[in-house]
Design a protein around this motif. Structure first.
Motif, PDB file in Angstrom:
ATOM      1  N   ARG A 107      13.077   9.613  -6.335  1.00  0.00           N
ATOM      2  CA  ARG A 107      12.572   8.998  -5.099  1.00  0.00           C
ATOM      3  C   ARG A 107      13.691   8.107  -4.570  1.00  0.00           C
ATOM      4  NH1 ARG A 107       8.987   9.272  -1.197  1.00  0.00           N
ATOM      5  NH2 ARG A 107       7.510  10.160  -2.693  1.00  0.00           N
ATOM      6  N   GLU A 110      -3.619  13.387   1.429  1.00  0.00           N
ATOM      7  CA  GLU A 110      -2.942  13.822   0.196  1.00  0.00           C
ATOM      8  C   GLU A 110      -3.782  14.897  -0.506  1.00  0.00           C
ATOM      9  OE1 GLU A 110       0.048  12.939  -0.626  1.00  0.00           O
ATOM     10  OE2 GLU A 110       0.281  12.927  -2.807  1.00  0.00           O
ATOM     11  N   VAL A 168      -6.200   3.892   4.900  1.00  0.00           N
ATOM     12  CA  VAL A 168      -5.893   4.236   3.504  1.00  0.00           C
ATOM     13  C   VAL A 168      -6.838   5.335   3.012  1.00  0.00           C
ATOM     14  CG1 VAL A 168      -5.648   3.369   1.140  1.00  0.00           C
ATOM     15  CG2 VAL A 168      -4.828   2.012   3.052  1.00  0.00           C
ATOM     16  N   ILE A 228       0.855  -1.205   0.000  1.00  0.00           N
ATOM     17  CA  ILE A 228       0.000   0.000   0.000  1.00  0.00           C
ATOM     18  C   ILE A 228       0.888   1.251   0.000  1.00  0.00           C
ATOM     19  CG2 ILE A 228      -1.625   1.369   1.406  1.00  0.00           C
ATOM     20  CD1 ILE A 228      -2.779  -1.391   2.392  1.00  0.00           C
ATOM     21  N   ILE A 246       1.778  13.354  -8.388  1.00  0.00           N
ATOM     22  CA  ILE A 246       1.061  14.525  -7.849  1.00  0.00           C
ATOM     23  C   ILE A 246       2.051  15.650  -7.528  1.00  0.00           C
ATOM     24  CG2 ILE A 246      -0.307  15.333  -5.856  1.00  0.00           C
ATOM     25  CD1 ILE A 246      -1.552  12.409  -5.861  1.00  0.00           C
ATOM     26  N   ASP A 247       3.186  15.289  -6.941  1.00  0.00           N
ATOM     27  CA  ASP A 247       4.189  16.299  -6.550  1.00  0.00           C
ATOM     28  C   ASP A 247       5.145  16.663  -7.686  1.00  0.00           C
ATOM     29  OD1 ASP A 247       3.163  16.395  -4.026  1.00  0.00           O
ATOM     30  OD2 ASP A 247       4.669  15.084  -3.125  1.00  0.00           O
ATOM     31  N   LYS A 250       4.566  23.445  -0.143  1.00  0.00           N
ATOM     32  CA  LYS A 250       4.316  22.848   1.175  1.00  0.00           C
ATOM     33  C   LYS A 250       4.931  23.710   2.260  1.00  0.00           C
ATOM     34  CE  LYS A 250       4.068  18.311  -0.861  1.00  0.00           C
ATOM     35  NZ  LYS A 250       4.351  16.899  -0.851  1.00  0.00           N
ATOM     36  N   TYR A 278      -2.181  -1.326  -5.011  1.00  0.00           N
ATOM     37  CA  TYR A 278      -3.164  -0.954  -3.994  1.00  0.00           C
ATOM     38  C   TYR A 278      -4.330  -1.961  -3.948  1.00  0.00           C
ATOM     39  CZ  TYR A 278      -7.018   1.969  -2.242  1.00  0.00           C
ATOM     40  OH  TYR A 278      -8.108   2.435  -1.576  1.00  0.00           O
ATOM     41  N   LYS A 283      -2.017  12.221   6.169  1.00  0.00           N
ATOM     42  CA  LYS A 283      -1.172  11.800   5.047  1.00  0.00           C
ATOM     43  C   LYS A 283      -0.090  10.801   5.476  1.00  0.00           C
ATOM     44  CE  LYS A 283       2.146  14.440   3.546  1.00  0.00           C
ATOM     45  NZ  LYS A 283       3.002  15.470   2.931  1.00  0.00           N
ATOM     46  N   LEU A 307      -5.298   8.377   4.359  1.00  0.00           N
ATOM     47  CA  LEU A 307      -4.087   8.683   3.584  1.00  0.00           C
ATOM     48  C   LEU A 307      -4.434   9.476   2.316  1.00  0.00           C
ATOM     49  CD1 LEU A 307      -1.033   7.473   3.345  1.00  0.00           C
ATOM     50  CD2 LEU A 307      -2.070   5.826   1.819  1.00  0.00           C
ATOM     51  N   ALA A 308      -5.431   8.982   1.600  1.00  0.00           N
ATOM     52  CA  ALA A 308      -5.816   9.655   0.354  1.00  0.00           C
ATOM     53  C   ALA A 308      -6.423  11.032   0.658  1.00  0.00           C
ATOM     54  CB  ALA A 308      -6.791   8.782  -0.428  1.00  0.00           C
ATOM     55  N   HIS A 330       1.929   7.189  -6.791  1.00  0.00           N
ATOM     56  CA  HIS A 330       0.972   8.259  -7.096  1.00  0.00           C
ATOM     57  C   HIS A 330       1.463   9.607  -6.576  1.00  0.00           C
ATOM     58  CE1 HIS A 330      -2.732   5.419  -7.751  1.00  0.00           C
ATOM     59  NE2 HIS A 330      -1.721   5.161  -8.558  1.00  0.00           N
ATOM     60  N   ASP A 331       2.058   9.596  -5.400  1.00  0.00           N
ATOM     61  CA  ASP A 331       2.510  10.858  -4.795  1.00  0.00           C
ATOM     62  C   ASP A 331       3.551  11.568  -5.666  1.00  0.00           C
ATOM     63  OD1 ASP A 331       2.783  12.734  -2.443  1.00  0.00           O
ATOM     64  OD2 ASP A 331       4.835  11.981  -2.592  1.00  0.00           O
ATOM     65  N   SER A 334       1.166   4.286  -2.792  1.00  0.00           N
ATOM     66  CA  SER A 334       0.973   5.714  -2.487  1.00  0.00           C
ATOM     67  C   SER A 334       2.179   6.539  -2.969  1.00  0.00           C
ATOM     68  CB  SER A 334       0.704   5.920  -0.989  1.00  0.00           C
ATOM     69  OG  SER A 334       1.888   5.837  -0.240  1.00  0.00           O
ATOM     70  N   LEU A 335       3.380   5.952  -2.920  1.00  0.00           N
ATOM     71  CA  LEU A 335       4.563   6.694  -3.395  1.00  0.00           C
ATOM     72  C   LEU A 335       4.526   6.888  -4.910  1.00  0.00           C
ATOM     73  CD1 LEU A 335       7.436   5.090  -1.245  1.00  0.00           C
ATOM     74  CD2 LEU A 335       6.113   7.162  -0.773  1.00  0.00           C
ATOM     75  N   LYS A 362      16.606  13.130  -2.739  1.00  0.00           N
ATOM     76  CA  LYS A 362      15.636  13.944  -3.498  1.00  0.00           C
ATOM     77  C   LYS A 362      16.075  15.400  -3.319  1.00  0.00           C
ATOM     78  CE  LYS A 362      12.507  13.968   0.482  1.00  0.00           C
ATOM     79  NZ  LYS A 362      11.255  13.574   1.082  1.00  0.00           N
TER      80      LYS A 362
HETATM   81  C1  FPP Z   1       4.189  11.499   0.812  1.00  0.00           C
HETATM   82  O1  FPP Z   1       4.222  12.792   1.307  1.00  0.00           O
HETATM   83  C2  FPP Z   1       2.741  11.117   0.731  1.00  0.00           C
HETATM   84  C3  FPP Z   1       2.246   9.905   0.942  1.00  0.00           C
HETATM   85  C4  FPP Z   1       3.134   8.757   1.247  1.00  0.00           C
HETATM   86  C5  FPP Z   1       0.777   9.668   0.825  1.00  0.00           C
HETATM   87  C6  FPP Z   1       0.336   9.634  -0.604  1.00  0.00           C
HETATM   88  C7  FPP Z   1      -1.082   9.227  -0.740  1.00  0.00           C
HETATM   89  C8  FPP Z   1      -1.720   9.127  -1.901  1.00  0.00           C
HETATM   90  C9  FPP Z   1      -1.073   9.427  -3.215  1.00  0.00           C
HETATM   91  C10 FPP Z   1      -3.138   8.697  -1.879  1.00  0.00           C
HETATM   92  C11 FPP Z   1      -3.388   7.475  -2.739  1.00  0.00           C
HETATM   93  C12 FPP Z   1      -3.101   6.238  -1.998  1.00  0.00           C
HETATM   94  C13 FPP Z   1      -2.989   4.990  -2.540  1.00  0.00           C
HETATM   95  C14 FPP Z   1      -2.771   3.841  -1.625  1.00  0.00           C
HETATM   96  C15 FPP Z   1      -3.045   4.683  -3.991  1.00  0.00           C
HETATM   97  P1  FPP Z   1       5.322  13.825   0.825  1.00  0.00           P
HETATM   98  O2  FPP Z   1       5.089  14.169  -0.588  1.00  0.00           O
HETATM   99  O3  FPP Z   1       5.282  14.956   1.805  1.00  0.00           O
HETATM  100  O4  FPP Z   1       6.663  13.030   1.069  1.00  0.00           O
HETATM  101  P2  FPP Z   1       7.839  12.665   0.067  1.00  0.00           P
HETATM  102  O5  FPP Z   1       8.836  13.749   0.237  1.00  0.00           O
HETATM  103  O6  FPP Z   1       8.340  11.323   0.541  1.00  0.00           O
HETATM  104  O7  FPP Z   1       7.297  12.629  -1.303  1.00  0.00           O
END
Ligand code: FPP
Ligand code: MG
Length: 291
Positions: A71, A123, A116, A54, A65-66, A209, A94, A147, A119-120, A61-62, A58-59, A199
């Motif tokens: 990584r 995020e 979970v 899981i 998104i970021d 952030k 997932y 998160k 978590l979503a 997808h994260d 999430s990583l 990173k």
């Molecule tokens: C990292 O935070 C964020 C997470 C580990 C949570 C991400 C959650 C989702 C994308 C929701 C979807 C979930 C699933 C299971 C598919 P950060 O960006 O502050 O840390 P970083 O520096 O490690 O990226």
């Protein structure tokens, strides 16, 4: 941890299995906690494998998104393989983890499932908070609880259920540790360099952030410095901006106060498991990250 890797590999056929190796292995904090709490249960590795899968999803997808290109020191999967595949592999990770979760008693499946969803949602709030400069500490802390801490909290609670231990104490232990962990991460983003972090460094403010040390500094700063801080929000940080930011964050005491806050959370967490040396040493591994 080999056993956990083998179980995770067994979840997938070869085309998908290869993606596990594309993300360098991390600290395995959640598994270490599960195995330390449920050390007498022969199902601890299976539960750990589900939670790590899981987390990997999430990583994947994260990073999309970021828009995080690296990584753990390696290029992110969406960079090497494209966002379409990274999203789908995340979905497969997932969904497969959830299918396996049904093999556990419903209390464990419920605890992990609800985490979970948190978590979503965390995020989502992270994305929303990043739309403008957020100096509200309460909103920030709620977001990092959801998160980051929620899955750590649930891992500890689920392991306690597996081991017939007191759910509430271990849930609280996991929550405190999870918030401490994220707070330390926020500090390391400022105090450490790219090689040490795997990173880019000082990346949080560029990503929109506004983390705890930055919120703390905002309230400690005079009007000019507040304006300068806000002007860097969402921008690429130059070398001179980075030098300024690091020096004011140190001099204002914002870094020290954030570290102190993390230490207090850790002490509170450790007091809940006093006498359990293995668990305390997992918590200590966190303390050692506070340079
Ligand atoms: C990292 O935070 C964020 C997470 C580990 C949570 C991400 C959650 C989702 C994308 C929701 C979807 C979930 C699933 C299971 C598919 P950060 O960006 O502050 O840390 P970083 O520096 O490690 O990226
Ligand atoms: Mg990220």
């Amino acid at each position: 941890m080999n056993e956990i890797d083998n179980i995770i590999s067994g979840f997938f056929e070869p085309t998908i299995r290869e993606y596990i190796g594309k993300i360098p292995v991390g600290k395995r904090l959640r598994s270490r906690l599960i195995c330390a709490i449920a050390k007498n249960s022969d199902r601890r590795f299976f539960l750990s494998a589900i939670v790590e899968t899981i987390h990997l999803a999430s990583l994947l997808h994260d990073d999309i998104i970021d828009d995080a290109k690296t990584r753990r020191g390696a290029p992110s999967v969406f960079v090497t393989d494209g966002a379409k595949k990274a999203i789908l592999v995340g979905d497969i990770f997932y969904a497969s983890a959830f299918a396996k979760l049904t093999e556990f008693e419903s209390a464990i499946a419920e605890v992990i499932g609800k985490a979970v969803a948190k978590l979503a949602y965390g995020e989502f709030l992270d994305v929303k908070l990043s739309e403008s400069f957020n100096a509200d500490r309460e909103r920030y802390e709620n977001m990092i609880y959801l998160k980051t801490a929620a899955l750590i909290e649930a891992s500890c609670e689920a392991a306690a259920i597996l081991a017939n231990k007191d759910r509430e104490s271990f849930r609280n232990f996991g929550r405190l540790l999870g918030v401490a962990f994220q707070t330390i991460d926020d500090v390391l983003d400022i105090t450490h360099n790219e090689t040490e972090l795997g990173k880019p460094s000082l990346n949080d403010l560029s990503e929109g952030k506004v983390t705890l040390p930055l919120i703390d500094f905002y309230y400690a700063a005079d009007k000019n410095n507040q304006k300068k801080l806000i002007s860097l929000f969402g921008k690429t940080i130059t070398k001179s901006d980075a030098d300024w930011l690091r020096s004011v964050l140190e001099q204002s005491g914002s870094i020290a106060r954030s570290r102190q806050y993390a230490k207090e959370l850790l002490d509170d967490a450790k007091s809940l498991v006093a006498g359990d040396d293995e668990l305390s040493s997992v918590a200590d591994a966190l303390i050692r990250r506070i340079k």
